[in-house]
Motif scaffolding. Structure first.
Motif, mmCIF file in Angstrom:
data_model
loop_
_atom_site.group_PDB
_atom_site.id
_atom_site.type_symbol
_atom_site.label_atom_id
_atom_site.label_comp_id
_atom_site.label_asym_id
_atom_site.label_seq_id
_atom_site.Cartn_x
_atom_site.Cartn_y
_atom_site.Cartn_z
ATOM 1 N N MET A 1 0.845 -1.167 0.000
ATOM 2 C CA MET A 1 0.000 0.000 0.000
ATOM 3 C C MET A 1 0.897 1.238 0.000
ATOM 4 S SD MET A 1 -1.734 0.834 3.760
ATOM 5 C CE MET A 1 -1.635 -0.824 4.311
ATOM 6 N N ILE A 2 0.450 2.279 -0.659
ATOM 7 C CA ILE A 2 1.197 3.536 -0.731
ATOM 8 C C ILE A 2 0.804 4.407 0.461
ATOM 9 C CG2 ILE A 2 1.660 5.624 -2.078
ATOM 10 C CD1 ILE A 2 2.704 3.009 -3.360
ATOM 11 N N LEU A 3 1.801 4.825 1.225
ATOM 12 C CA LEU A 3 1.564 5.700 2.382
ATOM 13 C C LEU A 3 1.631 7.173 2.016
ATOM 14 C CD1 LEU A 3 3.678 3.886 5.119
ATOM 15 C CD2 LEU A 3 1.219 3.713 4.695
ATOM 16 N N GLY A 4 2.439 7.503 1.019
ATOM 17 C CA GLY A 4 2.573 8.899 0.648
ATOM 18 C C GLY A 4 3.430 9.077 -0.581
ATOM 19 N N THR A 5 3.198 10.174 -1.279
ATOM 20 C CA THR A 5 4.033 10.549 -2.414
ATOM 21 C C THR A 5 4.380 12.021 -2.281
ATOM 22 O OG1 THR A 5 2.187 11.180 -3.845
ATOM 23 C CG2 THR A 5 2.918 8.891 -3.961
ATOM 24 N N ALA A 109 8.164 0.371 6.322
ATOM 25 C CA ALA A 109 8.134 1.384 5.263
ATOM 26 C C ALA A 109 9.294 1.156 4.306
ATOM 27 C CB ALA A 109 8.218 2.778 5.866
ATOM 28 N N LYS A 110 9.000 1.259 3.037
ATOM 29 C CA LYS A 110 10.026 1.197 1.991
ATOM 30 C C LYS A 110 9.945 2.509 1.221
ATOM 31 C CE LYS A 110 11.772 -1.559 -1.813
ATOM 32 N NZ LYS A 110 11.624 -2.769 -2.608
ATOM 33 N N VAL A 111 11.068 3.216 1.172
ATOM 34 C CA VAL A 111 11.112 4.520 0.513
ATOM 35 C C VAL A 111 11.719 4.349 -0.873
ATOM 36 C CG1 VAL A 111 12.056 6.858 0.599
ATOM 37 C CG2 VAL A 111 11.341 5.719 2.719
ATOM 38 N N HIS A 112 10.983 4.807 -1.873
ATOM 39 C CA HIS A 112 11.463 4.810 -3.258
ATOM 40 C C HIS A 112 11.801 6.260 -3.608
ATOM 41 C CE1 HIS A 112 9.859 0.731 -3.871
ATOM 42 N NE2 HIS A 112 8.859 1.153 -3.116
ATOM 43 N N LEU A 113 12.984 6.473 -4.178
ATOM 44 C CA LEU A 113 13.449 7.822 -4.515
ATOM 45 C C LEU A 113 14.021 7.831 -5.915
ATOM 46 C CD1 LEU A 113 14.402 10.763 -3.847
ATOM 47 C CD2 LEU A 113 16.460 9.718 -2.863
ATOM 48 N N THR A 114 13.651 8.819 -6.679
ATOM 49 C CA THR A 114 14.289 9.042 -7.970
ATOM 50 C C THR A 114 14.729 10.497 -8.044
ATOM 51 O OG1 THR A 114 14.127 8.731 -10.359
ATOM 52 C CG2 THR A 114 12.176 9.561 -9.254
ATOM 53 N N PHE A 123 15.117 17.598 -9.965
ATOM 54 C CA PHE A 123 13.816 17.045 -9.614
ATOM 55 C C PHE A 123 13.999 15.799 -8.763
ATOM 56 C CE2 PHE A 123 10.448 13.940 -10.481
ATOM 57 C CZ PHE A 123 9.320 14.666 -10.119
ATOM 58 N N ALA A 124 13.108 15.622 -7.784
ATOM 59 C CA ALA A 124 13.091 14.409 -6.966
ATOM 60 C C ALA A 124 11.653 13.983 -6.748
ATOM 61 C CB ALA A 124 13.763 14.650 -5.614
ATOM 62 N N MET A 125 11.458 12.673 -6.701
ATOM 63 C CA MET A 125 10.157 12.115 -6.370
ATOM 64 C C MET A 125 10.353 11.023 -5.337
ATOM 65 S SD MET A 125 7.183 10.624 -8.751
ATOM 66 C CE MET A 125 5.548 10.816 -8.112
ATOM 67 N N VAL A 126 9.487 11.030 -4.316
ATOM 68 C CA VAL A 126 9.519 10.038 -3.242
ATOM 69 C C VAL A 126 8.162 9.340 -3.198
ATOM 70 C CG1 VAL A 126 9.595 9.731 -0.733
ATOM 71 C CG2 VAL A 126 11.224 11.263 -1.843
ATOM 72 N N ILE A 127 8.214 8.025 -3.141
ATOM 73 C CA ILE A 127 7.022 7.213 -2.900
ATOM 74 C C ILE A 127 7.326 6.360 -1.678
ATOM 75 C CG2 ILE A 127 5.486 5.401 -3.772
ATOM 76 C CD1 ILE A 127 6.228 6.391 -6.613
ATOM 77 N N ILE A 128 6.432 6.404 -0.700
ATOM 78 C CA ILE A 128 6.601 5.602 0.514
ATOM 79 C C ILE A 128 5.573 4.477 0.468
ATOM 80 C CG2 ILE A 128 6.615 5.575 3.022
ATOM 81 C CD1 ILE A 128 7.176 8.620 2.892
ATOM 82 N N GLU A 129 6.091 3.259 0.541
ATOM 83 C CA GLU A 129 5.269 2.054 0.459
ATOM 84 C C GLU A 129 5.293 1.329 1.792
ATOM 85 O OE1 GLU A 129 5.331 -2.055 -2.219
ATOM 86 O OE2 GLU A 129 7.082 -0.738 -2.224
ATOM 87 N N ALA A 130 4.154 0.809 2.210
ATOM 88 C CA ALA A 130 4.070 -0.047 3.394
ATOM 89 C C ALA A 130 4.085 -1.497 2.911
ATOM 90 C CB ALA A 130 2.812 0.224 4.189
ATOM 91 N N VAL A 131 5.089 -2.251 3.360
ATOM 92 C CA VAL A 131 5.264 -3.643 2.960
ATOM 93 C C VAL A 131 5.021 -4.521 4.182
ATOM 94 C CG1 VAL A 131 6.899 -5.316 2.023
ATOM 95 C CG2 VAL A 131 6.990 -2.926 1.267
#
Length: 137
Positions: A1-5, A109-114, A123-131
């Motif tokens: 599930m996505i916790l935040g972007t 929490a798993k943090v995805h960063l580009t 530019f940066a984008m963060v997606i936080i996923e709950a695993v």
């Protein structure tokens, strides 16, 4: 599930102006020692290197829903590289506490960063996923 972007666009020239005006005082206030050392190894692209990291900090603060308040500070959010070389975040203090607070019980929490840049923009984008704990990545 996505916790935040969260995402952020940062002007590299603005970061260069802050470096020119405030020097190490700006670096010490906004960046971790690891980030400062990495930027120092890239003298021709130092401002761009720091701008991407500045954008990542802003993007994370948006993803957790606080901005830079509620105990979340820039220096608590550090861009590091995973063993694969991919960028990720090392969190301490209020940033880690906020992430822990929004992570549901039984999950991690798993943090995805580009990160990317094309002068004059970073530019940066963060997606936080709950695993679920115990689930293989």
């Amino acid at each position: 599930m996505i916790l935040g972007t969260g995402s952020d666009l940062c002007n590299i020239e603005r970061i260069q102006a802050s470096l020119d005006r405030f020097g190490t005082r700006f670096e010490q206030r906004a960046f971790t020692e690891v980030e400062i050392a990495k930027a120092a190894r890239r003298p021709h692209t130092k401002a761009g290197t720091l701008a991407k990291r500045f954008a990542a900090k802003e993007a994370f603060s948006k993803a957790v829903g606080t901005g830079f308040k509620a105990g979340v500070f820039m220096k608590d959010i550090g861009v590091v590289n995973a063993p694969s070389g991919a960028p990720t975040l090392a969190l301490t203090g209020g940033a880690k506490a906020r992430l822990d607070a929004i992570t549901p019980e039984g999950h991690r929490a798993k943090v995805h960063l580009t990160l990317t840049d094309d002068h004059p923009w970073a530019f940066a984008m963060v997606i936080i996923e709950a695993v679920p704990i115990g689930k293989d990545d």
